[in-house]
Design a protein around this motif. Structure first.
Motif, PDB file in Angstrom:
ATOM      1  N   ILE A  44     -34.901  -9.162  39.466  1.00 39.83           N
ATOM      2  CA  ILE A  44     -36.499  -9.179  39.532  1.00 39.83           C
ATOM      3  C   ILE A  44     -36.908  -7.902  40.182  1.00 39.83           C
ATOM      4  N   ASP A  45     -38.047  -7.629  39.972  1.00 44.17           N
ATOM      5  CA  ASP A  45     -38.997  -6.529  40.530  1.00 44.17           C
ATOM      6  C   ASP A  45     -39.438  -7.043  41.624  1.00 44.17           C
ATOM      7  N   THR A  46     -38.911  -6.657  42.893  1.00 46.28           N
ATOM      8  CA  THR A  46     -39.490  -7.356  44.148  1.00 46.28           C
ATOM      9  C   THR A  46     -40.735  -7.247  44.292  1.00 46.28           C
ATOM     10  N   LEU A  47     -41.528  -6.104  44.227  1.00 45.24           N
ATOM     11  CA  LEU A  47     -42.924  -5.769  44.405  1.00 45.24           C
ATOM     12  C   LEU A  47     -43.563  -6.697  43.563  1.00 45.24           C
ATOM     13  N   LEU A  50     -43.374 -10.291  45.008  1.00 45.51           N
ATOM     14  CA  LEU A  50     -44.083 -10.369  46.530  1.00 45.51           C
ATOM     15  C   LEU A  50     -45.409 -10.304  46.340  1.00 45.51           C
ATOM     16  N   THR A  51     -45.848  -9.262  45.486  1.00 51.07           N
ATOM     17  CA  THR A  51     -47.394  -8.917  45.783  1.00 51.07           C
ATOM     18  C   THR A  51     -48.145  -9.020  44.453  1.00 51.07           C
ATOM     19  N   GLY A  52     -47.209  -9.385  43.335  1.00 50.08           N
ATOM     20  CA  GLY A  52     -48.185  -9.632  41.864  1.00 50.08           C
ATOM     21  C   GLY A  52     -48.450  -8.299  41.442  1.00 50.08           C
ATOM     22  N   GLU A  53     -48.138  -6.998  42.110  1.00 53.91           N
ATOM     23  CA  GLU A  53     -48.416  -5.861  41.542  1.00 53.91           C
ATOM     24  C   GLU A  53     -47.192  -5.605  40.538  1.00 53.91           C
ATOM     25  N   GLY A  61     -37.762   2.171  37.388  1.00 59.48           N
ATOM     26  CA  GLY A  61     -36.822   2.904  38.278  1.00 59.48           C
ATOM     27  C   GLY A  61     -37.680   3.291  39.802  1.00 59.48           C
ATOM     28  N   ALA A  62     -38.847   3.068  39.724  1.00 68.45           N
ATOM     29  CA  ALA A  62     -39.836   3.408  40.915  1.00 68.45           C
ATOM     30  C   ALA A  62     -39.905   2.079  42.089  1.00 68.45           C
ATOM     31  N   HIS A  63     -39.461   0.998  41.566  1.00 67.41           N
ATOM     32  CA  HIS A  63     -39.474  -0.154  42.487  1.00 67.41           C
ATOM     33  C   HIS A  63     -38.177  -0.468  42.892  1.00 67.41           C
ATOM     34  N   GLN A  64     -37.973  -1.291  44.221  1.00 71.00           N
ATOM     35  CA  GLN A  64     -36.779  -1.739  44.538  1.00 71.00           C
ATOM     36  C   GLN A  64     -36.718  -3.237  43.873  1.00 71.00           C
ATOM     37  N   LEU A  65     -35.347  -3.464  43.293  1.00 72.06           N
ATOM     38  CA  LEU A  65     -35.008  -4.566  42.528  1.00 72.06           C
ATOM     39  C   LEU A  65     -34.283  -5.778  43.308  1.00 72.06           C
ATOM     40  N   GLY A  66     -34.365  -6.613  42.973  1.00 71.07           N
ATOM     41  CA  GLY A  66     -33.760  -7.940  44.005  1.00 71.07           C
ATOM     42  C   GLY A  66     -33.110  -8.721  42.887  1.00 71.07           C
TER      43      GLY A  66
END
Length: 188
Positions: A44-47, A50-53, A61-66
């Protein structure tokens, strides 16, 4: 009655206490509090979660993944891949964005200090696939993005972004004057 209450209390313990070491082939790094851990999860894309963004392709590649672990719904943070350069695992997870995967690596767990759900990813595959992918993509991606930085020695000594920051703010990031004083004191 007491036995029933004890049984219910034990059943309600968090799934984080589960042992995920079965069938793990993770190689020990002799890290503090490491435990082999192999489990299924959704990348998942954690951002986004967690935020809905949310961005297409898990942020490209610009977001932290979980890893949203299937067994208990816990968000596991894969903060390291299988390379000794101590790079993150987002590059290795990116091709699996939104997919159900099986991962193998090392979980760091120490309840006394509140350390849990931090993961060192060593290999990954789509659930049901036979072949694993080693988690070693970061330096390959870095080299492709920085073809003019080829050479000997560790990547960070050749990274243009890091070298530009050193020129601007010094090795300590506190300014060139602080660096000069520090170097003079350390190396008289």
């Amino acid at each position: 009655m007491i036995r029933t209450l004890v049984a219910l209390a034990l059943m309600s313990l968090p799934a984080a206490a589960q042992d995920f070491s079965a069938n793990s082939e993770a190689k020990s790094w002799n890290l503090y509090a490491e435990q082999p851990a192999r489990f299924e999860a959704k990348v998942i894309d954690t951002l986004c979660d967690l935020t809905g963004e949310c961005a297409a392709d898990c942020g490209g590649g610009a977001h932290q993944l979980g890893l949203l672990r299937k067994a208990d719904g816990v968000l596991v943070l894969p903060l390291k891949n299988g390379q000794p350069v101590f790079s993150g695992a987002a590059n290795d997870l990116q091709p699996f964005c939104g997919k159900e995967v099986e991962v193998d690596g090392l979980m760091l767990v120490d309840a006394d200090v509140g350390l849990n759900h931090v993961y060192q990813l060593q290999k990954i595959r789509v659930v049901g696939d036979a072949d694993w992918t080693k988690a070693n993509q970061w330096t390959k991606d870095w080299a492709a993005k920085n073809p003019d930085a080829a050479g000997d020695g560790p990547w960070f000594r050749r990274d243009p972004r890091i070298n530009a920051m050193i020129v601007e703010k010094g090795y300590l990031g506190l300014g060139l004057d602080v660096d000069a004083a520090f170097i003079k004191e350390l190396f008289p």
